[in-house]
Design a protein around this motif. Sequence first.
Motif, short mmCIF file in Angstrom:
data_model
loop_
_atom_site.label_atom_id
_atom_site.label_comp_id
_atom_site.label_asym_id
_atom_site.label_seq_id
_atom_site.Cartn_x
_atom_site.Cartn_y
_atom_site.Cartn_z
N ILE A 1 0.78 -1.13 -0.11
CA ILE A 1 -0.09 0.17 0.21
C ILE A 1 0.95 1.39 0.08
O ILE A 1 1.88 1.38 0.51
CB ILE A 1 -0.77 0.10 1.24
N ASN A 2 0.23 2.20 -0.52
CA ASN A 2 1.11 3.72 -0.88
C ASN A 2 0.25 4.64 -0.28
O ASN A 2 -0.90 4.70 -0.89
CB ASN A 2 1.58 3.86 -2.28
N ASP A 3 0.40 5.42 0.91
CA ASP A 3 -0.18 6.27 1.20
C ASP A 3 -0.58 7.49 0.53
O ASP A 3 -1.43 8.04 0.62
CB ASP A 3 0.36 6.85 2.82
N HIS A 4 0.27 7.60 -0.74
CA HIS A 4 0.11 8.77 -1.53
C HIS A 4 -0.72 8.49 -2.54
O HIS A 4 -0.77 9.44 -3.68
CB HIS A 4 1.41 9.50 -1.74
N ILE A 5 -1.25 7.06 -2.86
CA ILE A 5 -1.97 6.91 -4.16
C ILE A 5 -3.51 6.82 -3.83
O ILE A 5 -3.57 6.60 -2.59
CB ILE A 5 -1.36 5.43 -4.65
N VAL A 6 -4.31 7.49 -4.63
CA VAL A 6 -5.64 7.16 -4.55
C VAL A 6 -6.08 5.87 -5.20
O VAL A 6 -6.10 5.81 -6.60
CB VAL A 6 -6.35 8.45 -5.04
N TYR A 7 -6.80 5.04 -4.32
CA TYR A 7 -7.05 4.11 -4.96
C TYR A 7 -8.71 3.90 -5.29
O TYR A 7 -9.31 4.47 -4.63
CB TYR A 7 -7.06 2.79 -4.02
N LYS A 8 -9.10 3.05 -6.09
CA LYS A 8 -10.82 3.15 -6.56
C LYS A 8 -11.13 1.48 -5.85
O LYS A 8 -10.67 0.60 -6.24
CB LYS A 8 -11.06 3.02 -7.79
N ILE A 9 -11.86 1.88 -4.82
CA ILE A 9 -12.27 0.57 -4.12
C ILE A 9 -13.76 0.40 -4.19
O ILE A 9 -14.78 1.35 -4.00
CB ILE A 9 -12.06 0.78 -2.59
N ALA A 10 -14.27 -0.93 -4.42
CA ALA A 10 -15.86 -1.04 -4.67
C ALA A 10 -16.31 -1.45 -3.29
O ALA A 10 -15.92 -2.24 -2.54
CB ALA A 10 -16.04 -2.24 -5.52
N LEU A 11 -17.46 -0.66 -3.02
CA LEU A 11 -18.26 -1.04 -1.68
C LEU A 11 -19.69 -0.75 -1.99
O LEU A 11 -20.05 -0.65 -2.90
CB LEU A 11 -17.75 0.13 -0.52
N ASN A 12 -20.53 -1.11 -0.98
CA ASN A 12 -21.84 -1.07 -0.93
C ASN A 12 -22.14 0.43 -0.61
O ASN A 12 -21.32 0.84 0.28
CB ASN A 12 -22.83 -1.90 -0.41
N ASP A 13 -23.20 0.89 -1.16
CA ASP A 13 -23.49 2.49 -0.62
C ASP A 13 -23.80 2.52 0.92
O ASP A 13 -23.26 3.76 1.38
CB ASP A 13 -24.78 3.02 -1.42
N TYR A 14 -24.11 1.76 1.70
CA TYR A 14 -24.20 1.75 3.06
C TYR A 14 -22.84 2.01 3.77
O TYR A 14 -22.69 3.13 4.53
CB TYR A 14 -24.78 0.46 3.44
N VAL A 15 -21.88 1.24 3.25
CA VAL A 15 -20.71 1.70 4.00
C VAL A 15 -20.10 2.71 3.29
O VAL A 15 -19.20 3.61 4.15
CB VAL A 15 -19.69 0.18 3.81
N ALA A 16 -20.00 2.94 2.07
CA ALA A 16 -19.50 4.03 1.47
C ALA A 16 -20.00 5.70 2.13
O ALA A 16 -19.23 6.24 2.12
CB ALA A 16 -19.66 4.16 -0.09
#
Length: 200
Positions: free
Chosen positions: A134-149
Amino acid sequence: MLSPYKAGVDTQMRVVIGNTDIPITKAQPESTLGNFMADAQLEAAKKLDPKVVASVVNYGGIRLSYISPGDITRGKMYELMPFDNMLTIVEMPGEVLHQFCDAMAARKGWPVSGLQFTIKDKKAENILIDGKPINDHIVYKIALNDYVARGGDNCDFLAPLKKRFTSVFVRDILIQYVAALQKEHKPLHPVLDKRVVYAE
């Protein structure tokens, strides 16, 4: 008045969409049921945005503890995911993702796909995202459900993040994933592959 509608719904729920040749169970820190759901969610998200690298499912949102070997019906997927949660793609800076992994570790692990970590002293260590540290300075696209998001399930730190809400039900994603395997004459057969483990 309702009985014809109920009969139609009952018929729909009994439709066999696929099958499994193994018992599929819910457990922590990792489980076959969780891996199936996280994998299905990641696959669907990648079709909408190829830059999505990982998927997370909240453990409390899994409403069945066991699916027995044999036929899988549409109704079984409704039992597994009774909520009308929608797929959401969240843009998550590495430092927030690290915080998210720590939150999952503190709660004994959640289902993930495209993500790996070790739980030690209720913290996440050796975090790999898409196979890389993991790199703290990268923005990752993560799939979640809308409730958690939106910050549900004690994930309020996710609420301010930039996100793309879709109109795709997570439940439909699961149904389509099983049905696609059936089309290829394959059973649903998720395996454990040490995505989330306890430190030895």
